[in-house]
Design a protein around this motif. Sequence first.
Motif, PDB file in Angstrom:
ATOM      1  N   SER A   1      13.840   4.452   1.808  1.00 21.41           N
ATOM      2  CA  SER A   1      14.805   4.391   0.675  1.00 21.41           C
ATOM      3  C   SER A   1      13.724   4.592  -0.475  1.00 21.41           C
ATOM      4  N   SER A   2      14.247   4.850  -1.624  1.00 15.51           N
ATOM      5  CA  SER A   2      13.317   5.315  -2.643  1.00 15.51           C
ATOM      6  C   SER A   2      12.481   3.819  -3.147  1.00 15.51           C
ATOM      7  N   LEU A   3      11.411   4.026  -3.685  1.00 13.61           N
ATOM      8  CA  LEU A   3      10.618   2.983  -4.299  1.00 13.61           C
ATOM      9  C   LEU A   3      11.373   2.336  -5.420  1.00 13.61           C
ATOM     10  N   SER A   4      11.348   0.873  -5.503  1.00 10.68           N
ATOM     11  CA  SER A   4      11.814   0.270  -6.341  1.00 10.68           C
ATOM     12  C   SER A   4      10.547  -0.625  -7.024  1.00 10.68           C
ATOM     13  N   PHE A   5      10.897  -0.973  -8.199  1.00 13.46           N
ATOM     14  CA  PHE A   5       9.646  -1.902  -8.645  1.00 13.46           C
ATOM     15  C   PHE A   5      10.254  -3.091  -9.452  1.00 13.46           C
ATOM     16  N   PRO A   6       9.867  -4.286  -8.944  1.00 15.27           N
ATOM     17  CA  PRO A   6      10.225  -5.620  -9.429  1.00 15.27           C
ATOM     18  C   PRO A   6       9.658  -5.882 -10.807  1.00 15.27           C
ATOM     19  N   VAL A   7      10.183  -6.445 -11.709  1.00 12.60           N
ATOM     20  CA  VAL A   7       9.754  -6.835 -12.894  1.00 12.60           C
ATOM     21  C   VAL A   7       8.519  -7.710 -12.785  1.00 12.60           C
ATOM     22  N   LYS A   8       7.323  -7.137 -13.439  1.00 11.18           N
ATOM     23  CA  LYS A   8       6.031  -7.606 -13.273  1.00 11.18           C
ATOM     24  C   LYS A   8       5.460  -8.149 -14.690  1.00 11.18           C
ATOM     25  N   GLN A   9       5.572  -9.577 -15.133  1.00 13.02           N
ATOM     26  CA  GLN A   9       4.861  -9.903 -16.187  1.00 13.02           C
ATOM     27  C   GLN A   9       3.649 -10.476 -16.041  1.00 13.02           C
ATOM     28  N   LYS A  10       2.705 -10.508 -17.016  1.00 13.68           N
ATOM     29  CA  LYS A  10       1.613 -11.129 -16.996  1.00 13.68           C
ATOM     30  C   LYS A  10       1.596 -12.732 -16.736  1.00 13.68           C
TER      31      LYS A  10
ATOM     32  N   HIS B   1       2.384  -5.534  12.133  1.00  7.83           N
ATOM     33  CA  HIS B   1       3.876  -5.021  11.694  1.00  7.83           C
ATOM     34  C   HIS B   1       4.030  -5.355  10.182  1.00  7.83           C
ATOM     35  N   ALA B   2       4.040  -6.660   9.933  1.00  5.09           N
ATOM     36  CA  ALA B   2       4.409  -7.046   8.617  1.00  5.09           C
ATOM     37  C   ALA B   2       3.612  -6.583   7.608  1.00  5.09           C
ATOM     38  N   ILE B   3       2.409  -6.244   7.924  1.00  2.29           N
ATOM     39  CA  ILE B   3       1.510  -5.732   6.860  1.00  2.29           C
ATOM     40  C   ILE B   3       2.120  -4.425   6.552  1.00  2.29           C
ATOM     41  N   PHE B   4       2.184  -3.476   7.703  1.00  2.00           N
ATOM     42  CA  PHE B   4       2.861  -1.977   7.326  1.00  2.00           C
ATOM     43  C   PHE B   4       4.196  -2.081   6.560  1.00  2.00           C
ATOM     44  N   GLU B   5       5.028  -2.950   7.152  1.00  3.48           N
ATOM     45  CA  GLU B   5       6.118  -3.172   6.556  1.00  3.48           C
ATOM     46  C   GLU B   5       6.164  -3.232   4.883  1.00  3.48           C
ATOM     47  N   SER B   6       5.279  -4.309   4.460  1.00  4.99           N
ATOM     48  CA  SER B   6       4.907  -4.320   3.084  1.00  4.99           C
ATOM     49  C   SER B   6       4.761  -2.955   2.503  1.00  4.99           C
ATOM     50  N   LEU B   7       3.530  -2.317   3.061  1.00  2.00           N
ATOM     51  CA  LEU B   7       3.124  -1.090   2.615  1.00  2.00           C
ATOM     52  C   LEU B   7       4.525  -0.071   2.268  1.00  2.00           C
ATOM     53  N   THR B   8       5.071   0.094   3.352  1.00  2.00           N
ATOM     54  CA  THR B   8       6.268   1.053   3.396  1.00  2.00           C
ATOM     55  C   THR B   8       7.462   0.672   2.402  1.00  2.00           C
ATOM     56  N   ALA B   9       7.511  -0.697   2.065  1.00  2.00           N
ATOM     57  CA  ALA B   9       8.362  -1.119   1.106  1.00  2.00           C
ATOM     58  C   ALA B   9       7.746  -0.992  -0.208  1.00  2.00           C
ATOM     59  N   GLY B  10       6.586  -0.436  -0.287  1.00  2.00           N
ATOM     60  CA  GLY B  10       5.993  -0.445  -1.812  1.00  2.00           C
ATOM     61  C   GLY B  10       5.430  -1.441  -2.327  1.00  2.00           C
ATOM     62  N   ARG B  11       4.876  -2.478  -1.389  1.00  2.00           N
ATOM     63  CA  ARG B  11       4.053  -3.842  -1.930  1.00  2.00           C
ATOM     64  C   ARG B  11       2.687  -3.940  -1.512  1.00  2.00           C
ATOM     65  N   PRO B  12       1.810  -3.996  -2.247  1.00  2.00           N
ATOM     66  CA  PRO B  12       0.443  -4.186  -1.818  1.00  2.00           C
ATOM     67  C   PRO B  12       0.432  -5.346  -1.236  1.00  2.00           C
ATOM     68  N   VAL B  13      -0.971  -5.210  -0.431  1.00  2.00           N
ATOM     69  CA  VAL B  13      -1.176  -6.445   0.493  1.00  2.00           C
ATOM     70  C   VAL B  13      -2.371  -6.954   0.214  1.00  2.00           C
TER      71      VAL B  13
ATOM     72  N   GLY C   1       0.641   3.202  -4.619  1.00  2.00           N
ATOM     73  CA  GLY C   1      -0.433   3.316  -3.833  1.00  2.00           C
ATOM     74  C   GLY C   1      -0.163   2.769  -2.415  1.00  2.00           C
ATOM     75  N   ALA C   2       0.660   1.825  -2.366  1.00  2.00           N
ATOM     76  CA  ALA C   2       1.137   1.030  -1.040  1.00  2.00           C
ATOM     77  C   ALA C   2       1.829   1.828  -0.332  1.00  2.00           C
ATOM     78  N   LYS C   3       3.034   2.389  -1.089  1.00  2.00           N
ATOM     79  CA  LYS C   3       3.971   3.544  -0.370  1.00  2.00           C
ATOM     80  C   LYS C   3       3.261   4.654   0.024  1.00  2.00           C
ATOM     81  N   ASN C   4       2.273   5.198  -0.944  1.00  2.00           N
ATOM     82  CA  ASN C   4       1.764   6.399  -0.153  1.00  2.00           C
ATOM     83  C   ASN C   4       0.701   6.208   0.946  1.00  2.00           C
ATOM     84  N   HIS C   5       0.229   5.076   1.082  1.00  2.00           N
ATOM     85  CA  HIS C   5      -0.647   4.845   1.917  1.00  2.00           C
ATOM     86  C   HIS C   5       0.173   4.552   3.437  1.00  2.00           C
ATOM     87  N   SER C   6       1.239   4.023   3.507  1.00  2.00           N
ATOM     88  CA  SER C   6       2.124   4.043   4.315  1.00  2.00           C
ATOM     89  C   SER C   6       2.565   5.353   5.010  1.00  2.00           C
ATOM     90  N   VAL C   7       2.976   6.247   3.993  1.00  2.00           N
ATOM     91  CA  VAL C   7       3.342   7.746   4.334  1.00  2.00           C
ATOM     92  C   VAL C   7       2.091   8.394   4.872  1.00  2.00           C
TER      93      VAL C   7
END
Length: 242
Positions: free
Chosen positions: A53-62, A157-169, A218-224
């Motif tokens: 699926s397309s990469l989504s970005f959750p709201v990130k505040q300082k 596997h969970a590490i890769f799944e996080s990367l493919t979901a577009g979440r850094p680890v 970066g996470a998503k691209n690394h999984s690809v």
Amino acid sequence: MKKKLFLQIFRLTGWPRKLQFHATDEQELKDIKSFFPTANVKMAPNIPNVDNSSLSFPVKQKDELKAIFVSRIHPKKNLHFLLELFRELKPAQKLTFDIYGVFDDEAYTSQCKKLASALPDNILINFHGPLASRDVLVTLKKSHVFMLPTLGENFGHAIFESLTAGRPVLISDQTPWRDLTVAKAGWDLPVANKQAYSNVIEQLLNMEQEEFNVWANGAKNHSVEYLAKQDYFSTYSKLFNE
């Protein structure tokens, strides 16, 4: 003792010489050979679950961070390491940490829950129990970062799944996933260096949307890129046909 007895009987039967063993990486191959020196071992890497699926970005505040842990609650997974580090957070920093996994070790689970209950109110720790495999990707996407300071994984596997979901680890250096910071996909750090983990957690808390999006990409691209280097069809054809 049960495992040692089983392996001894298994070797005496002579069956290891008649079987083909499947290793998913070089370390597994070495481990199999250490028990069965004459065994026929073929190597084929794990086939991970991929998020197309397309990469989504959750709201990130300082000063706000949503982190997630998906693994067995066991000393090897080193959950307590993170809970102890969280005590260093400043009162103005808000952290939500969702923990998913089988309570594999009751004494260790009790230890972790005790550490969690002693944390200040700005840190919210949720123990959810097991997570169905079909729900892992969608659950990972609700967080900003996946954390697993494991003492050893042959794949993760969970590490890769996080990367493919577009979440850094944020993980240890005891997995095949290395040099993540170069790819802006995450951090792989030695657990002996607590300060390095603290620095990364502080970095994550300080991130605002634009910077976080860079790491998510970066996470998503690394999984690809990882998948592009694999030749699963050829590898598994050899495994089952030779």
